[in-house]
Scaffold this motif. Sequence first.
Motif, PDB file in Angstrom:
ATOM      1  N   GLU A 404       0.823  -1.204   0.000  1.00 37.96           N
ATOM      2  CA  GLU A 404       0.000   0.000   0.000  1.00 37.96           C
ATOM      3  C   GLU A 404       0.863   1.263   0.000  1.00 37.96           C
ATOM      4  O   GLU A 404       1.964   1.292   0.542  1.00 37.96           O
ATOM      5  CB  GLU A 404      -0.896   0.034   1.248  1.00 37.96           C
ATOM      6  CG  GLU A 404      -2.257  -0.544   1.062  1.00 37.96           C
ATOM      7  CD  GLU A 404      -3.211  -0.129   2.174  1.00 37.96           C
ATOM      8  OE1 GLU A 404      -4.287   0.404   1.863  1.00 37.96           O
ATOM      9  OE2 GLU A 404      -2.871  -0.327   3.351  1.00 37.96           O
ATOM     10  N   ASP A 579      -2.965   5.030  -2.327  1.00 35.49           N
ATOM     11  CA  ASP A 579      -4.123   4.168  -2.095  1.00 35.49           C
ATOM     12  C   ASP A 579      -5.067   4.770  -1.061  1.00 35.49           C
ATOM     13  O   ASP A 579      -6.281   4.712  -1.213  1.00 35.49           O
ATOM     14  CB  ASP A 579      -3.655   2.782  -1.629  1.00 35.49           C
ATOM     15  CG  ASP A 579      -2.818   2.094  -2.685  1.00 35.49           C
ATOM     16  OD1 ASP A 579      -3.310   1.958  -3.820  1.00 35.49           O
ATOM     17  OD2 ASP A 579      -1.672   1.718  -2.388  1.00 35.49           O
ATOM     18  N   SER A 594      -9.695   6.800   0.589  1.00 43.78           N
ATOM     19  CA  SER A 594      -9.028   6.964  -0.706  1.00 43.78           C
ATOM     20  C   SER A 594      -9.132   8.422  -1.132  1.00 43.78           C
ATOM     21  O   SER A 594      -9.992   9.168  -0.639  1.00 43.78           O
ATOM     22  CB  SER A 594      -9.678   6.069  -1.751  1.00 43.78           C
ATOM     23  OG  SER A 594     -11.003   6.529  -2.039  1.00 43.78           O
TER      24      SER A 594
END
Length: 627
Positions: A404, A579, A594
């Motif tokens: 991530e 992300d 997000s």
Amino acid sequence: MSSLLRIIRFTRALAPLYTAIIVCSVLTAVAGLAVPFLIGHATDTVAGAVNGQTATGTAVRTVLLIAGAVLLAELAVTVISNVGGWFGDVMSNRMRTILSVRYYDKLLHLPQRWFDGEITGTIVARLNRSITEITNFTKMMSNSFASMLITTVAVLAISAWYAWPLTVLLLIVFPVYVWLTSLTSVKWQRLEGRKNEQIDIASGRFAEVVGQIRVVKSFVRERGELEDFSRRFRSTDATTREQSTHWHRMDVIRRAFLNLIFFGIYAIIFVRTVQGAFSLGEMVLLVQLMAMAKAPVESMSWVIDSAQRAIAGSKDYFRVMETAVDPRTAAVMAARPVDARDAGHADGTAGELPTPAGESAPAAALAVSPVPGAPVVAFREVSFAYEDDDDVLHGIDFQIDRGEKIALVGESGGGKSTIVNLLLGLYEPRRGSVEVVGHPSAELPLDQLRARIGVVFQDASLFSGTIRENIAYGRPEASEEEVVAAARRANAEAFILRFPDGYEQVIGERGLKLSGGQRQRIAVARAILKDAPVLVLDEATSALDTKAEIQVQKGLDELMTGRTSLIIAHRLSTIAEVDRIITLRDGNIDEIGSPAELATSGGIYAQLLALQSSGDSRKLAKFDITG
């Protein structure tokens, strides 16, 4: 004295050298003690020849032999004392090495909080002063103490044989003189500490000014800095006057007492000689022995003066050495740091991430195995304060999964860099815990924790030396091919090859010979070569112009490939590609989501987008953000 004994114990590896020096001192003292006896015998021989009691020829042969013996004794003193001096020089240098290396080793493993309250130049000044004073005293004592002790004992024994009143007077003068000298110790050391404090502060500021001379010159602060430096050193003048007045007042009392006692000693010798109790040779012998006894007594003040300086220095030294370190540094201090590449799991597998694109070697293999299914990084209700003040972070709770890209966004001073510091183990949370690959960071050895994390700071933080040395800082054993590959991926090779010496180009202190963008690309190459599975970008491009940022960003994009990344955001364009975004307000998590989710939530990120659309750069700057 306990401080000095502690130094001896601290450097017990030097015991063979101490022994050699003491043996040389003993032999020097013995050879030196032979000279008064020889001269006394020569005096009696000459007197006998003058009085007609000894034939002239016999007396001449005798005194020539005695002169030869004196020559041999003095040659022995010369040679042996110089041999002892050689051992003393070697011992002194080895002691400096031991004390310096241990001090440096200690500094490298002290917690970050300790450095927050210290000035770099002061740390260096304290090291130089303390160790110089300790080694100077130790060298002086090792070269002279045994000789002084043997001479003193021998003189006492010989004088007792000839005339016990002489021994009584000597037994009085030694302890009383030392006692009078020691009376100055408490006040002297207090004043010395006050003086050292000012000198250390001035020296620390001096180092800061030299390191940031461009700032000093650009703000025309030369005069102000010089005045502050001069003021601190001038303040030591008054302390020195008080210190010296006290010392020399006591020295007058000591020496007056010493002169009075030796008046009595010489009076006894001369009167007993006139009365026929001593021959002329014995009188000369005793006078020389008394002179030999007087020398160490008179030098006692300088010995104690040097000892006091060494004691003051050792207190400063051990104050640092006694500072508690994080227990997790024990493994680091006992062995070399673990590199992200050369350690493996117990089962022989590699790290938790696949090999980044472009790498043929396996990813960072680390000794601590990840907990299956655990996030790579997790903050569990973390609260933190730098001092005993109010918390700067409140109940921070989030996690980052493998691969991530997470961005931290918030006002300047909102706690973004503090989160990075906690992740690196530079500080410990007041409450809650930080977890890395499923393990609480507080339970991980610091070398294992930090081997998993690559960092690119806003300040590139380069070292003096060559470009190659800086790129390979985290892996000094890296091959030339690996260094070049890292530089190429960081978009740095083109400018490196333009230098006359290429990768061997010396870049100056903190890389001052490079531009900001060049320094930052070297920092990116350094992080690429470390090849850690977790990447932290702490405003890595915020200090760069647009062109340099574009060049550095290419290297950062390459670096983030296949890695778990935590980004302190600088440009909204960068944030849009992550992300998830974590927004911080006053040390609290405001939102997590997000970019698309937070763009319409009405929170900090949405506000930033609105400010960007309006072109209000002033308000954007509050968040360390540009459009």
